[in-house]
Design a protein around this motif. Structure first.
Motif, PDB file in Angstrom:
ATOM      1  N   ASP A 153     -43.990   2.896  13.135  1.00 11.61           N
ATOM      2  CA  ASP A 153     -43.823   1.705  14.007  1.00 11.61           C
ATOM      3  C   ASP A 153     -42.505   1.342  13.673  1.00 11.61           C
ATOM      4  N   THR A 154     -41.356   1.846  14.614  1.00 15.31           N
ATOM      5  CA  THR A 154     -40.211   1.356  14.183  1.00 15.31           C
ATOM      6  C   THR A 154     -39.542   0.363  15.189  1.00 15.31           C
ATOM      7  N   ALA A 155     -40.519  -0.300  16.293  1.00 16.81           N
ATOM      8  CA  ALA A 155     -40.074  -0.862  17.189  1.00 16.81           C
ATOM      9  C   ALA A 155     -39.408  -2.095  16.453  1.00 16.81           C
ATOM     10  N   ARG A 156     -40.154  -2.958  15.962  1.00 16.45           N
ATOM     11  CA  ARG A 156     -39.501  -4.187  15.091  1.00 16.45           C
ATOM     12  C   ARG A 156     -38.088  -3.708  14.397  1.00 16.45           C
ATOM     13  N   LEU A 157     -38.033  -2.708  13.601  1.00 15.33           N
ATOM     14  CA  LEU A 157     -37.100  -2.371  13.153  1.00 15.33           C
ATOM     15  C   LEU A 157     -35.744  -2.279  13.942  1.00 15.33           C
ATOM     16  N   GLU A 158     -35.942  -1.491  14.930  1.00 12.49           N
ATOM     17  CA  GLU A 158     -34.957  -1.290  16.168  1.00 12.49           C
ATOM     18  C   GLU A 158     -34.644  -2.816  16.605  1.00 12.49           C
ATOM     19  N   ASP A 159     -35.382  -3.684  16.955  1.00  5.20           N
ATOM     20  CA  ASP A 159     -34.931  -4.876  17.557  1.00  5.20           C
ATOM     21  C   ASP A 159     -34.168  -5.705  16.573  1.00  5.20           C
ATOM     22  N   ARG A 160     -34.373  -5.503  15.002  1.00 10.12           N
ATOM     23  CA  ARG A 160     -33.893  -6.276  14.299  1.00 10.12           C
ATOM     24  C   ARG A 160     -32.200  -5.691  14.077  1.00 10.12           C
ATOM     25  N   ILE A 161     -32.289  -4.285  14.178  1.00 13.51           N
ATOM     26  CA  ILE A 161     -31.004  -3.753  14.133  1.00 13.51           C
ATOM     27  C   ILE A 161     -29.917  -4.267  15.538  1.00 13.51           C
TER      28      ILE A 161
END
Length: 87
Positions: free
Chosen positions: A69-77
């Motif tokens: 699940d990379t959604a949170r990581l993408e948002d932080r980037i």
């Protein structure tokens, strides 16, 4: 190539074929070679069983066909990007 070399695989090649078979179907000749190899090699037969068990466990846990699940990581980037670089 001799008949022996065309029918019998090394363990390295056998495990490669086993892993490849999880992604796409093998040609009939490769499937035959793999069956013959696993019949003669207890270590590779065990590897195949263990690999299948791991794949089944991953499917049960919902992780086999899903990436992380990379959604949170993408948002932080995206938040960390300068305003001019944000999409």
């Amino acid at each position: 190539m001799s008949l022996f070399h065309s029918l019998f695989l090394s363990c390295r090649k056998a495990t490669e074929l086993m892993e490849r078979a999880t992604v796409s179907p093998l040609p009939i000749h490769s499937r035959f070679q793999l069956v013959v190899h696993k019949a003669a090699c207890a270590a590779c037969a065990l590897f195949a069983k263990q690999s299948e068990a791991i794949d089944q466990l991953m499917e049960q846990r919902g992780g086999s066909n899903q990436g992380p699940d990379t959604a949170r990581l993408e948002d932080r980037i995206i938040e960390a990007l300068p305003a001019s670089d944000k999409p």
